[in-house]
Write a protein that holds these residues in place. Structure first.
Motif, PDB file in Angstrom:
ATOM      1  N   GLY A 157       0.823  -1.182   0.155  1.00  0.00           N
ATOM      2  CA  GLY A 157       0.074  -0.107  -0.161  1.00  0.00           C
ATOM      3  C   GLY A 157       0.874   1.316   0.106  1.00  0.00           C
ATOM      4  O   GLY A 157       2.083   1.326  -0.314  1.00  0.00           O
ATOM      5  N   ALA A 158       0.073   2.410   0.139  1.00  0.00           N
ATOM      6  CA  ALA A 158       0.860   3.624   0.092  1.00  0.00           C
ATOM      7  C   ALA A 158       1.944   3.824   1.067  1.00  0.00           C
ATOM      8  O   ALA A 158       3.075   4.076   1.006  1.00  0.00           O
ATOM      9  CB  ALA A 158      -0.249   4.852   0.364  1.00  0.00           C
ATOM     10  N   VAL A 159       1.541   3.736   2.400  1.00  0.00           N
ATOM     11  CA  VAL A 159       2.460   3.691   3.382  1.00  0.00           C
ATOM     12  C   VAL A 159       3.775   2.534   3.398  1.00  0.00           C
ATOM     13  O   VAL A 159       4.855   2.747   3.560  1.00  0.00           O
ATOM     14  CB  VAL A 159       1.819   3.649   4.935  1.00  0.00           C
ATOM     15  N   GLY A 179      -1.668  -8.980   0.506  1.00  0.00           N
ATOM     16  CA  GLY A 179      -2.773 -10.097  -0.074  1.00  0.00           C
ATOM     17  C   GLY A 179      -2.435 -10.309  -1.565  1.00  0.00           C
ATOM     18  O   GLY A 179      -2.589  -9.373  -2.430  1.00  0.00           O
ATOM     19  N   LYS A 183       0.964  -8.903  -5.849  1.00  0.00           N
ATOM     20  CA  LYS A 183       1.429  -7.564  -4.926  1.00  0.00           C
ATOM     21  C   LYS A 183       2.686  -8.243  -4.231  1.00  0.00           C
ATOM     22  O   LYS A 183       3.659  -7.591  -4.214  1.00  0.00           O
ATOM     23  CB  LYS A 183       0.472  -7.258  -3.750  1.00  0.00           C
ATOM     24  N   TYR A 199      -0.528 -13.151   2.886  1.00  0.00           N
ATOM     25  CA  TYR A 199      -1.372 -13.538   4.073  1.00  0.00           C
ATOM     26  C   TYR A 199      -2.903 -14.466   3.722  1.00  0.00           C
ATOM     27  O   TYR A 199      -3.329 -14.988   4.765  1.00  0.00           O
ATOM     28  CB  TYR A 199      -1.733 -12.380   4.967  1.00  0.00           C
ATOM     29  N   ASN A 222       0.334  -2.093   9.650  1.00  0.00           N
ATOM     30  CA  ASN A 222      -0.736  -1.433   8.928  1.00  0.00           C
ATOM     31  C   ASN A 222      -2.137  -2.020   9.213  1.00  0.00           C
ATOM     32  O   ASN A 222      -3.055  -1.262   8.788  1.00  0.00           O
ATOM     33  CB  ASN A 222      -0.452  -1.110   7.749  1.00  0.00           C
ATOM     34  N   CYS A 244       0.811   1.778  13.280  1.00  0.00           N
ATOM     35  CA  CYS A 244       0.606   2.725  12.230  1.00  0.00           C
ATOM     36  C   CYS A 244      -0.775   2.762  12.080  1.00  0.00           C
ATOM     37  O   CYS A 244      -1.379   3.999  11.771  1.00  0.00           O
ATOM     38  CB  CYS A 244       1.534   2.539  11.167  1.00  0.00           C
ATOM     39  N   TYR A 250     -11.147  -1.472  10.800  1.00  0.00           N
ATOM     40  CA  TYR A 250     -11.889   0.010  10.726  1.00  0.00           C
ATOM     41  C   TYR A 250     -13.404  -0.438  10.418  1.00  0.00           C
ATOM     42  O   TYR A 250     -14.125   0.643  10.528  1.00  0.00           O
ATOM     43  CB  TYR A 250     -11.252   0.404   9.537  1.00  0.00           C
ATOM     44  N   PHE A 275       1.365   5.827  16.965  1.00  0.00           N
ATOM     45  CA  PHE A 275       2.018   7.364  16.638  1.00  0.00           C
ATOM     46  C   PHE A 275       0.926   8.010  15.603  1.00  0.00           C
ATOM     47  O   PHE A 275       0.016   6.938  14.815  1.00  0.00           O
ATOM     48  CB  PHE A 275       2.978   7.518  15.935  1.00  0.00           C
ATOM     49  N   VAL A 277       0.882  10.650  12.450  1.00  0.00           N
ATOM     50  CA  VAL A 277       1.721  11.402  11.660  1.00  0.00           C
ATOM     51  C   VAL A 277       1.761  13.034  11.877  1.00  0.00           C
ATOM     52  O   VAL A 277       2.749  13.768  11.713  1.00  0.00           O
ATOM     53  CB  VAL A 277       1.865  11.094  10.150  1.00  0.00           C
ATOM     54  N   LEU A 321      -9.848   0.404  -1.190  1.00  0.00           N
ATOM     55  CA  LEU A 321      -8.783   0.204  -0.014  1.00  0.00           C
ATOM     56  C   LEU A 321      -9.231  -0.807   0.789  1.00  0.00           C
ATOM     57  O   LEU A 321      -8.239  -1.685   1.127  1.00  0.00           O
ATOM     58  CB  LEU A 321      -8.755   1.512   0.846  1.00  0.00           C
ATOM     59  N   ASN A 326      -6.168  -1.810  -4.460  1.00  0.00           N
ATOM     60  CA  ASN A 326      -4.950  -0.888  -4.757  1.00  0.00           C
ATOM     61  C   ASN A 326      -3.749  -1.221  -4.666  1.00  0.00           C
ATOM     62  O   ASN A 326      -3.317  -2.133  -3.880  1.00  0.00           O
ATOM     63  CB  ASN A 326      -5.160   0.450  -4.042  1.00  0.00           C
TER      64      ASN A 326
HETATM   65  N1  LIG Z   1      -0.847   6.556  12.152  1.00  0.00           N
HETATM   66  C1  LIG Z   1      -0.720   7.413  11.117  1.00  0.00           C
HETATM   67  O1  LIG Z   1      -0.599   8.844  11.385  1.00  0.00           O
HETATM   68  C2  LIG Z   1      -1.179   6.935   9.865  1.00  0.00           C
HETATM   69  C3  LIG Z   1      -0.955   7.945   8.609  1.00  0.00           C
HETATM   70  C4  LIG Z   1      -1.437   7.391   7.447  1.00  0.00           C
HETATM   71  C5  LIG Z   1      -1.990   5.979   7.233  1.00  0.00           C
HETATM   72  N2  LIG Z   1      -1.869   5.255   8.277  1.00  0.00           N
HETATM   73  C6  LIG Z   1      -2.494   3.891   8.446  1.00  0.00           C
HETATM   74  O2  LIG Z   1      -1.656   3.154   7.630  1.00  0.00           O
HETATM   75  C7  LIG Z   1      -2.231   2.067   6.966  1.00  0.00           C
HETATM   76  C8  LIG Z   1      -1.964   2.052   5.383  1.00  0.00           C
HETATM   77  O3  LIG Z   1      -2.622   3.165   5.050  1.00  0.00           O
HETATM   78  P1  LIG Z   1      -2.417   3.490   3.446  1.00  0.00           P
HETATM   79  O4  LIG Z   1      -2.848   4.947   3.087  1.00  0.00           O
HETATM   80  O5  LIG Z   1      -1.042   2.894   3.162  1.00  0.00           O
HETATM   81  O6  LIG Z   1      -3.347   2.381   2.707  1.00  0.00           O
HETATM   82  P2  LIG Z   1      -3.178   1.112   1.651  1.00  0.00           P
HETATM   83  O7  LIG Z   1      -2.259   0.158   2.288  1.00  0.00           O
HETATM   84  O8  LIG Z   1      -2.690   1.801   0.565  1.00  0.00           O
HETATM   85  O9  LIG Z   1      -4.579   0.442   1.486  1.00  0.00           O
HETATM   86  C9  LIG Z   1      -4.947  -0.275   2.324  1.00  0.00           C
HETATM   87  C10 LIG Z   1      -4.602  -1.953   2.059  1.00  0.00           C
HETATM   88  O10 LIG Z   1      -4.906  -2.418   3.149  1.00  0.00           O
HETATM   89  C11 LIG Z   1      -4.954  -3.841   2.968  1.00  0.00           C
HETATM   90  N3  LIG Z   1      -6.102  -4.547   3.530  1.00  0.00           N
HETATM   91  C12 LIG Z   1      -7.436  -4.270   3.486  1.00  0.00           C
HETATM   92  N4  LIG Z   1      -8.293  -4.773   4.244  1.00  0.00           N
HETATM   93  C13 LIG Z   1      -7.432  -5.600   4.885  1.00  0.00           C
HETATM   94  C14 LIG Z   1      -7.731  -6.661   5.709  1.00  0.00           C
HETATM   95  N5  LIG Z   1      -8.691  -7.014   6.300  1.00  0.00           N
HETATM   96  N6  LIG Z   1      -6.628  -7.422   6.361  1.00  0.00           N
HETATM   97  C15 LIG Z   1      -5.360  -7.162   5.885  1.00  0.00           C
HETATM   98  N7  LIG Z   1      -4.976  -5.944   4.938  1.00  0.00           N
HETATM   99  C16 LIG Z   1      -6.163  -5.446   4.479  1.00  0.00           C
HETATM  100  C17 LIG Z   1      -5.020  -4.151   1.369  1.00  0.00           C
HETATM  101  O11 LIG Z   1      -3.895  -4.584   0.876  1.00  0.00           O
HETATM  102  P3  LIG Z   1      -4.004  -6.096   0.859  1.00  0.00           P
HETATM  103  O12 LIG Z   1      -4.128  -6.588  -0.826  1.00  0.00           O
HETATM  104  O13 LIG Z   1      -2.425  -6.508   1.063  1.00  0.00           O
HETATM  105  O14 LIG Z   1      -4.966  -6.705   1.589  1.00  0.00           O
HETATM  106  C18 LIG Z   1      -5.195  -2.566   1.016  1.00  0.00           C
HETATM  107  O15 LIG Z   1      -4.527  -2.211  -0.259  1.00  0.00           O
HETATM  108  C19 LIG Z   1      -3.669   2.173   7.256  1.00  0.00           C
HETATM  109  O16 LIG Z   1      -3.966   1.245   8.422  1.00  0.00           O
HETATM  110  C20 LIG Z   1      -3.884   3.658   7.923  1.00  0.00           C
HETATM  111  O17 LIG Z   1      -4.865   3.797   8.430  1.00  0.00           O
HETATM  112  C21 LIG Z   1      -1.646   5.809   9.615  1.00  0.00           C
END
Ligand SMILES: NC(=O)c1ccc[n+]([C@@H]2O[C@H](COP(=O)([O-])OP(=O)(O)OC[C@H]3O[C@@H](n4cnc5c(N)ncnc54)[C@H](OP(=O)(O)O)[C@@H]3O)[C@@H](O)[C@H]2O)c1
Length: 335
Positions: A157-159, A179, A183, A199, A222, A244, A250, A275, A277, A321, A326
């Protein structure tokens, strides 16, 4: 003739998974910029897992989006008229302008960006909030050290794509958890991860033991849920578990699934730390400069999943997402 600003507003508090009628699509007259303001059109909208949390009416690190409000979102906009000395027509600006086609802003919280240097999606991805999250989550919260063994969930994913590549740049062994075979293949072949775990097809706990026989020094989480538990069962001494996000939780309408293996923290003298960001906002410049340097040196590849469409495509695009559709940063780009 005044232009129409089309907005996506929150119509109902979602229960579990998002539904189309949680949103309303509303046309209003586009506002004119006042003194010290600019008007702009939305070029690209960021889609973020955190958006799901912003829709629930409970205390969090930001107030929930109110019913009837324009959905909160980071966007890149192009200035169309300006009464602001720092912004000219044609400038591109990134900010939290919401899911709407037209905005008026006084520039607070906004940042001018050079789309000659990188496309809009990159300013919402590796050079934007997700990139900052990977950087500070790994280096600051995770206290990453050269030679560490690191596992990252949500790795494609993005992060995750940025975090994994930063760990490689810092001389670590990196295991990505994602997944599906496509990927996982991309993470190794394109981004240089050392190993991956699908996974959906593998026992994550057993696979982590195989790929990290001496345990994980850093686990960057994540997704939460069962994968967090599997990682906790495979920690090295003095490991750092970075919370993170927890996308697997969610959409839960009941209690969030907590880790049952938390006593591994005691046994391994490890720590687990969450944390946000935004707390690093004063240091974004430092991180963005370093990430931009890695991109220009070819050491960090940007991964963006750009969906072309209209603002009306926001609800359906957000769903991608939660279905893992994605690869890299998900962005809705408006024609
Ligand atoms: N702490 C902070 O400040 C902060 C800031 C930004 C983002 N975040 C968190 O960082 C994480 C990633 O964010 P992102 O923007 O990079 O999103 P992302 O990883 O680009 O997109 C979400 C990915 O999560 C996976 N996913 C969805 N449902 C799932 C499940 N039930 N079990 C396992 N994997 C699942 C999917 O990939 P697969 O195909 O691999 O399942 C999906 O592509 C999120 O939890 C977000 O809330 C935190």
């Amino acid at each position: 003739v005044p232009e129409t600003n089309r907005q996506i507003r929150l119509a109902a508090r979602p229960q579990g998974e998002l539904k189309p009628d949680d949103w309303e699509h509303v046309d209003v007259e586009a506002a004119e910029p006042g003194e010290g303001e600019f008007a702009a059109r939305t070029v690209a909208v960021s889609l973020d897992p955190a958006m799901r949390g912003w829709l629930d009416d409970r205390p969090s690190y930001v107030p929930p989006v109110a019913l009837g409000d324009v959905m909160r979102a980071g966007t890149v906009v192009r200035v169309t008229a300006s009464n602001h000395p720092d912004y000219a027509v044609g400038d591109h600006v990134v900010g939290v302008f919401g899911v709407q086609t037209h905005v008026v802003s006084d520039g607070s919280g906004a940042l001018k960006v050079d789309i000659g240097a990188a496309p809009p999606a990159t300013y919402l991805g590796a050079l934007g909030m997700p990139g900052m999250t990977a950087y500070f989550g790994l280096l600051d919260v995770g206290a990453l050290r050269e030679g560490d063994t690191v596992a990252i969930s949500g790795a494609a994913g993005a992060v995750g794509t940025v975090a994994g590549q930063i760990a490689k740049i810092k001389g670590c062994r990196v295991v990505g958890i994602a997944g599906g075979p496509d990927k996982c293949g991309m993470l190794v072949d394109d981004l240089g991860f050392d190993a991956t775990i699908d996974y959906r097809a593998e026992d994550v706990r057993a696979a982590l033991r195989r790929h990290a026989p001496d345990g994980l020094d850093v686990y960057f989480d994540n997704v939460g849920g069962d994968i967090l538990d599997a990682a906790l069962a495979n920690l090295a001494m003095h490991a750092r578990v970075v919370i993170c996000g927890a996308i697997s939780q969610y959409n839960a309408s009941g209690a969030v699934q907590g880790p049952s293996n938390y006593l591994a923290l005691l046994v391994r003298r490890a720590r687990m730390e969450g944390f946000i960001v935004f707390d690093y906002a004063r240091r974004y410049g430092e991180a963005a400069a370093e990430i931009a340097g890695w991109i220009s040196e070819g050491r960090l590849k940007t991964k963006e999943h750009v969906v072309p469409g209209t603002i009306d495509d926001f609800p359906a695009t957000l769903q991608m997402l939660f279905r893992g559709e994605n690869v890299g940063k998900l962005v809705l780009e408006l024609a």
